[in-house]
Each structure stands twice: as C-alpha cells, then as structure tokens.
Design an enzyme around this catalytic site. Sequence first.
Site: not given
Length: 327
Positions: A78-79, A140, A162, A228, A294
């Site tokens: 999303t970022w 993906h 990540r 990430y 988060k």
Amino acid sequence: MDTKHLPSNLRDDMISEETKSLISSLPSHTDAQGGKICKYQGCWYHYNTLQGVLNFQRGFQPQDTDIILASYPKSGTTWLKALTVALCDRSNNHSSYDHHPLLSVNPHGIVPFLELNIYHESSSPDLAKFSSVPRLFATHMPLHAMHETIKDSPCKIVYICRNVKDTLISWWFFKCAVYKTELNRSSLESIFKSFCNGTFSYGPFWEHLLSYWRGSLEDPKRVLFMKYEEMKEKPHDQIKRLADFLGCPFTKEEVKNGLVNEILDLCSLRNLSGLEINKTGKINNIDHKVFFRKGEVGDWKNYLTPEMENQIDTIIQEKLQGSGLKF
C-alpha cells in the site's frame, strides 16, 4: 465453508472448466484458513487467483512505459503504491496536494492488481481507463510468472520486500480480518507452519523474494529491489532512489521547496489511515482500514516465540544462502 463474504480471488466458484481441468493435475493443498490452493509454475495460488494469473499470461500486452509494482503480500504494498502515485502525479501540479487523488481514493483503487483485479475475469479486459502515461499496475505474482509476458518489453518493475517475520504477523492480522476469524495462538501457529513449509498463498516466500532479487541483479535498469526496512530508516534517500528509477527524479528546486517531505507526509501511514475514504471504504469486499495497521519494523517480537524466531531464521538463511540477499 461460506465464501460469499470473501474477496473474489479467495472464492472458487468463478473459474473456467479449462482451469478446473488444469487444477486437477496440479499439487493441491488446504491453507491455514481452509482455503484451497494449488501449485502452478512453482507458486501456490488460490484457485481464482490462478485464473487471474492464467488470464494475465494469455492477454496482457505491456506498453514500454508501464510500471508494475510487485510485492509479496503484506510487505509494504500500500505504501509503495501511494508513493509511486505521488511521484508520477507531480506533473499535475496539485496545489500543496490539497486535491490529490490519494485523499479521496484508496491506493489499491488507483493501482489495481493485474491478476486479482484487472485480469481476474477475462484475458481481454477493457484497459481504456488506463490512458495515463505511465500506466501503473500491481502484482503479487513472482517475477518468473510474468517473464514470458513482459520479457520483450522495457517496462519497469519495482519490488518491495520486508522481513519475513513482520510479513508473517501482518499476514496473520490481515487474514483473520478478511476471514472474520479470531486472533489467537492457534491461528498464528497454523499460519506460521504454512509459511515455514512454503504452502502459503504466493509462496514459498523465499522463491518469491529470489525471483525479483535475481531479476534486479540481471537487469537493474528494469527491476528495482527495495527493502521496507531501508525505506523506513532512510525515507528521503529511498524515495529519491525510486524517483530516479522511475525516470522522474526530483529537481533541485523540488528538493529545496520541500516536495520530498510533502510526498512522504502525504503517503505516511498516519495520514493515509486517517483519511475518511480509508476509514470507511471497501475494495474487493475488503475494508480499506484493514490495509493500515502499525507499519512498524520488528513488531513480530510481540508475537513470535524464540523457537519460532529461530526456526524461521534458519529456513531463510538456508534458502537465501549464496544469493547475496540478506536481512
């Protein structure tokens, strides 16, 4: 299992007879949530996701200026979408970004997934709405699943990865929210087991990572590999690196005027999660708010036991050995 409330790619009632025949010949498995997955070209997919992959492989015609944002799920997708939209949209000169598309549309609504959205139902979807240059898509799929389709195109691919332990925990929260199941030790242990043996949606995780890592080493002008954790640690350096790769580098004047900070603030978890569209909207039957949790580095320490940590570290070290890729 009642699948009516699930995203369409998690249901198995919308696939062709041809795909059903293919699935019957593939290794199959039931995932931690009871979903049916099968292994195609070395990657595990939910049945309907496989339909989208096949449609994409048959029908996608890349344009030279296309940008494909790739990731293993729950790795900062999303970022990355938000940042890329903001970078590519600079030419529209939004006044202080007061009317930027990201303020009224979820990033997943602006940059759709190739196999989950665009090609989910057909190998020849209407792409007329993607008239802007560059066209922005997401996936993906591992890189090898796209190779034959885009191998002759100079289109650019950005991959974000990540730490697997944070990815795992993010997956756990996301899956429980989507399937409307309880967050408990049992569900975490089930997902952990699937992660470790590779029988997980879009897994094995390490094969996914390595496909893009090797691609970035072989063709660095076409495949950008981002971490990430590095984006969190040095956001200014990493967003400039992303802009350079995309062919829209920041000018000295933009940097001087604080545009880098402006884009980082616009695309921050704090800002995006607080927008009304991301508090109340839905996409593919998934609440927008589920995409914002988060976003922290190391949150896995609050959930994984030392035994789990050691097991997954050992697996990743073994699988990535000799590749040059480290976390």
